[in-house]
Write an enzyme that holds these catalytic residues in place. Sequence first.
Site, short mmCIF file in Angstrom:
data_model
loop_
_atom_site.label_atom_id
_atom_site.label_comp_id
_atom_site.label_asym_id
_atom_site.label_seq_id
_atom_site.Cartn_x
_atom_site.Cartn_y
_atom_site.Cartn_z
N THR A 27 -12.59 28.40 32.14
CA THR A 27 -13.81 29.65 31.93
C THR A 27 -12.13 30.71 32.38
OG1 THR A 27 -14.47 29.47 34.63
CG2 THR A 27 -16.04 28.56 32.66
N ALA A 60 -12.07 27.68 37.71
CA ALA A 60 -12.69 28.61 38.11
C ALA A 60 -11.50 29.50 38.26
CB ALA A 60 -13.57 28.05 39.23
N VAL A 86 -8.51 25.47 40.77
CA VAL A 86 -8.50 26.96 41.28
C VAL A 86 -7.29 27.08 39.88
CG1 VAL A 86 -7.61 28.77 43.29
CG2 VAL A 86 -9.06 26.53 43.86
N LYS A 87 -7.96 28.44 39.02
CA LYS A 87 -7.34 28.99 37.96
C LYS A 87 -6.74 30.13 39.24
CE LYS A 87 -8.21 29.86 33.68
NZ LYS A 87 -9.17 30.57 32.32
N VAL A 88 -4.72 30.14 38.92
CA VAL A 88 -4.13 30.92 39.47
C VAL A 88 -3.32 31.94 38.28
CG1 VAL A 88 -2.69 31.88 41.49
CG2 VAL A 88 -4.69 29.57 41.65
#
Length: 218
Positions: A27, A60, A86-88
Amino acid sequence: MKFFIDTANIDEIKEANALGILDGVTTNPSLMAKEGITGEENILNHYITICNIVDGPVSAEVIATDYEGIVKEGEYLATLHKNIVVKVPMILEGIKAIKHFSSKGIKTNCTLIFSAGQALIAAKAGATYISPFLGRLDDISVNGLDLIAQIRQIYDNYSFDTEILAASVRHPMHIIHCAEIGSDVMTGPLKAIKALANHPLTTSGLETFLADHAKGNK
Ligand code: E4P
């Protein structure tokens, strides 16, 4: 190659999951907004809903852009569900945060990758996945698939564990080319995934088989 769906739409996630070939979900803030998911609590609950549908990695994305903020937000996101990744964003503060998450065993997806150099430092920081946006490169007349191939070679040269997650996939040929190059994962829209099943000769062949069966069983 793993198949992720790139959406925050619950119906589409359920439909893709029901096919039995879905490995995960990505997402981003724009996809959440498109579904009308706003406000921190709603966004967090939406991630949990998605995790309860698909038994695989669910990216996310953090909103913070400073190291402390990314770490705080990411550590909290990681507590929501065991499958949260965790999308960074690919910024230097993000690289520092990815190194931190990696040392704590928190999975990461380094997003907004548009060059091999970015992919290289994300891998050195210990990113679980990197997301090169191939469709957005194609949009500006740069061959996105060439970037995926370049990253594949670099990662293979040094046996990096970081997985190439081809993102911004727009159509079935993107998926096929990613598979040829050896991308570890692709994330794309449901329409592109479903289109892989289509062939006019399959359609006409099946029609003929069913018609012949009906004739013989009158
Ligand atoms: C990646 O994870 C992004 O969510 C996504 O693939 C971006 O795709 P777009 O270029 O179609 O917005």
